[in-house]
Design an enzyme around this catalytic site. Structure first.
Site, PDB file in Angstrom:
ATOM      1  N   GLN A  30      27.695  60.789  60.198  1.00  0.00           N
ATOM      2  CA  GLN A  30      27.583  60.886  61.663  1.00  0.00           C
ATOM      3  C   GLN A  30      28.017  62.283  62.124  1.00  0.00           C
ATOM      4  OE1 GLN A  30      29.871  57.299  62.678  1.00  0.00           O
ATOM      5  NE2 GLN A  30      31.358  57.911  61.132  1.00  0.00           N
ATOM      6  N   HIS A  61      44.087  49.999  71.262  1.00  0.00           N
ATOM      7  CA  HIS A  61      44.720  49.692  69.973  1.00  0.00           C
ATOM      8  C   HIS A  61      45.767  48.595  70.114  1.00  0.00           C
ATOM      9  CE1 HIS A  61      43.151  53.879  68.936  1.00  0.00           C
ATOM     10  NE2 HIS A  61      42.482  53.020  68.186  1.00  0.00           N
ATOM     11  N   ASP A 155      37.130  47.491  64.139  1.00  0.00           N
ATOM     12  CA  ASP A 155      37.297  48.618  65.074  1.00  0.00           C
ATOM     13  C   ASP A 155      36.166  49.606  64.804  1.00  0.00           C
ATOM     14  OD1 ASP A 155      39.779  51.316  65.313  1.00  0.00           O
ATOM     15  OD2 ASP A 155      38.115  50.730  66.629  1.00  0.00           O
ATOM     16  N   SER A 156      34.952  49.179  65.174  1.00  0.00           N
ATOM     17  CA  SER A 156      33.785  49.961  64.762  1.00  0.00           C
ATOM     18  C   SER A 156      33.219  50.777  65.923  1.00  0.00           C
ATOM     19  CB  SER A 156      32.683  48.998  64.284  1.00  0.00           C
ATOM     20  OG  SER A 156      32.145  48.329  65.406  1.00  0.00           O
ATOM     21  N   THR A 157      32.306  51.650  65.575  1.00  0.00           N
ATOM     22  CA  THR A 157      31.507  52.323  66.583  1.00  0.00           C
ATOM     23  C   THR A 157      30.583  51.282  67.211  1.00  0.00           C
ATOM     24  OG1 THR A 157      30.089  52.861  64.699  1.00  0.00           O
ATOM     25  CG2 THR A 157      31.499  54.636  65.533  1.00  0.00           C
TER      26      THR A 157
END
Ligand code: SAM
Length: 286
Positions: A30, A61, A155-157
């Site tokens: 990316q 978070h 916790d992804s894009t």
């Protein structure tokens, strides 16, 4: 002074003045940019989408870690999928009761650059002896691992590019398989005002997989378009019925100091606006 224009949405978006460009690279997966902005602190973007800022990362978070871990009450093994900036790892590591943390991040360059340019995110958590850092596709990991976890945090894009697979039915099924009895899966699931279809699709995929599924919300300023949803899938419906007293005891017992999370916010976060409730209970054509 140039600007950084987020390109997540066509014809609508946020702009940051780049007060200092800190790093820019096209990684194996990316396009990574980290820059300094006077108001939001250090900012990281991937493929034109704001991922995290020093100013507001605590909200995201804290909500994706303390809600599932304190609801679970006995979480010892935690899996983080994605999370390359280290903020999620920092918050999980604050729980002394957690004995083992596996983090599976597809892009090692994100980890390396965030260690160097976003040190306040991980705060040294990458050196935590409980950590097993795996540089791999989270989908491949959950599809092949024999390990089991009490809490899984995705916790992804967004579901574009390498992150797309982390919103697939296969991914949720594999995560379900990797959960111990009493386990909980939570995921970043976009801002429903802008990405209602994503919430609806996740709901339809969670529906047949988890004894209890729902969403909870928090407003993270740089995830534009209003409050963000977090998907919740658990093997025990009792978790969402925990009393405020229980949550207060567990939060106090954890000894963790937060800036956003508290037990009242925890309980309130599961109350959803009417349009989101209607969307998640409408059969999607997926
Ligand atoms: N807070 C952000 C959000 O809500 O969009 C996510 C931040 S974190 C930087 C997203 C991480 O997911 C990135 O480091 C990216 O490399 C990672 N990622 C994307 N696709 C992945 C995959 N298939 N497996 C593992 N990690 C992945």
């Amino acid at each position: 002074m140039s600007d950084y224009q987020e390109t997540l949405y066509d014809g609508y978006g946020q702009r940051f003045r780049i007060d200092q460009m800190l790093h820019e690279v096209r990684t194996e997966h990316q396009h990574l940019v980290i820059f300094q902005n006077a108001r939001m602190g250090r900012v990281m973007a991937l493929d034109g989408v704001i991922q995290t800022t020093e100013a507001d990362e605590f909200i995201y978070h804290e909500m994706l870690t303390h809600v599932p871990i304190l609801a679970h009450g006995r979480a010892k093994r935690v899996l983080i999928i994605g999370g390359g900036d280290g903020g999620m790892l920092r918050e999980v590591a604050k729980h002394r009761s957690v004995e083992h943390i596996t983090m599976v991040e597809i892009d090692g360059t994100v980890v390396d650059m965030c260690k160097q340019f976003l040190p306040n995110h991980s705060c040294g958590a990458f050196d935590d002896p409980r950590l097993n850092l795996v540089i791999d596709d989270g989908m491949r990991f959950v599809a092949t691992t024999a390990e089991k976890f009490d809490v899984i945090i995705s916790d992804s894009t967004d579901p574009i590019g390498p992150g797309e697979v982390l919103f697939s039915e296969n991914f949720y099924e594999a995560c379900r398989r990797c959960l111990n009895d009493g386990g909980i899966l939570v995921t970043q699931n976009g801002t429903p005002f802008m990405q209602l279809g994503e919430v609806q699709t996740t709901a339809s995929r969670m529906h047949g997989l988890f004894a209890d599924w729902h969403f909870y919300m928090a407003a993270v300023p740089t995830y534009i378009g209003g409050s963000m949803t977090f998907a919740w899938g658990s093997t025990d419906a009792e978790y969402r019925k925990l009393s405020l007293d229980t949550l207060r005891q567990r939060f106090a017992g954890s000894g963790i100091v937060t800036r956003y999370y508290n037990p009242e916010i925890h309980q309130g976060a599961f109350a959803l606006p009417q349009y989101v409730l209607q969307a998640i209970h409408k059969p999607s054509n997926d």
